[in-house]
Design an enzyme around this catalytic site. Sequence first.
Site, short mmCIF file in Angstrom:
data_model
loop_
_atom_site.label_atom_id
_atom_site.label_comp_id
_atom_site.label_asym_id
_atom_site.label_seq_id
_atom_site.Cartn_x
_atom_site.Cartn_y
_atom_site.Cartn_z
N ASN A 164 0.82 -1.22 0.00
CA ASN A 164 0.00 0.00 0.00
C ASN A 164 0.85 1.27 0.00
O ASN A 164 0.63 2.18 0.81
CB ASN A 164 -0.94 -0.02 1.21
CG ASN A 164 -2.39 0.23 0.82
OD1 ASN A 164 -2.68 0.82 -0.21
ND2 ASN A 164 -3.31 -0.22 1.65
N TYR A 165 1.81 1.35 -0.91
CA TYR A 165 2.72 2.48 -0.95
C TYR A 165 1.99 3.76 -1.36
O TYR A 165 1.22 3.76 -2.32
CB TYR A 165 3.86 2.21 -1.93
CG TYR A 165 4.77 3.40 -2.12
CD1 TYR A 165 5.60 3.82 -1.08
CD2 TYR A 165 4.79 4.11 -3.32
CE1 TYR A 165 6.42 4.93 -1.24
CE2 TYR A 165 5.62 5.21 -3.49
CZ TYR A 165 6.43 5.62 -2.44
OH TYR A 165 7.24 6.71 -2.59
N ASP A 255 -8.05 -2.97 -1.11
CA ASP A 255 -8.45 -3.43 0.23
C ASP A 255 -9.48 -4.55 0.12
O ASP A 255 -9.43 -5.52 0.90
CB ASP A 255 -9.03 -2.27 1.03
CG ASP A 255 -8.06 -1.12 1.16
OD1 ASP A 255 -6.84 -1.36 1.21
OD2 ASP A 255 -8.52 0.04 1.21
#
Length: 313
Positions: A164-165, A255
Amino acid sequence: MTEVVTLGETMAAFRAEGLVRSAHHAAVSVAGSEGNVAVGLARLGHRVRWVGCVGDDGLGRLVRRTYAAESIDVSCVRVDPHAPTGILVSERRMGGVSTVDYHRRGSAGTLVTESDVVDALACRPQIFHASGITPALGERCAAAVTAGMREARRRGATVTFDVNYRARLWSEEAARQALGPLLGTVDVVIGDSAELAVLVPGADDESRVRALFDLGVSQVVIKQGRLGATAFLPHRSVHAEAFSVPEVDPIGAGDAFVAGYLSGRLERLSLEDQLVRANMLGAFAVSTPGDWEGLPTRDELRLLSGAPGDVVR
């Protein structure tokens, strides 16, 4: 018994119908990567606990009430009386592109502590899940993630990590230096090709995956968007195609994918079927507006097998 504990920041989300500077109306909801994962799991019937910190204000109560209404355990959410709940503001621009502004400096969500997460893991979950967003919020948050991973490992839980950069939070070099030491306590790494490149050097996905295995990771799941997803084990890989659906809003798809994957893992589905379920939830996410609002219940999973125009009664 709690199956999954997720740790992260959840903010109040204001989604404007037009440009904020033009004083358009906005809908109010909540948003946070790990909270989105928790919603996806809870709607499929899994027992999940979200750990975080919110302010002692109306927006903090909105966060707790929203998640509680989704059957998420919020008993370990800490309320900070001195810091506000963070806010994000999104606008829909031309071509369906969304822009998001974050107001989180000094917010309660950035003040989560090591003891917050360690105490929450006393329930001995099967899985502890975190993402790269939380360590990017500051040293205190990074320490909480580190402590959570170590405590989860000590209690025998599987540790999953979504890279999740977020380039707006930190540089690739800063992320690599901060996240690298965590990888020795991670069982499963999830991310797309660009995110894996942030974690470890390598000319291609296979070399990056091998580098992660050398660091102690036991499984790597690569999200490939419209091409589906591929999971790598030390001696084999498995691929699953994506579902073709009209794209309405891509926010939250990653997600949702993670929630589907974790659900399949909890139910001991085959690795291919874990990816299929992950892709299913990703398809639901992109085909409806909002970060998590359109995520399915277990009964609704069958809707993906219907044809356009079908009516399910």
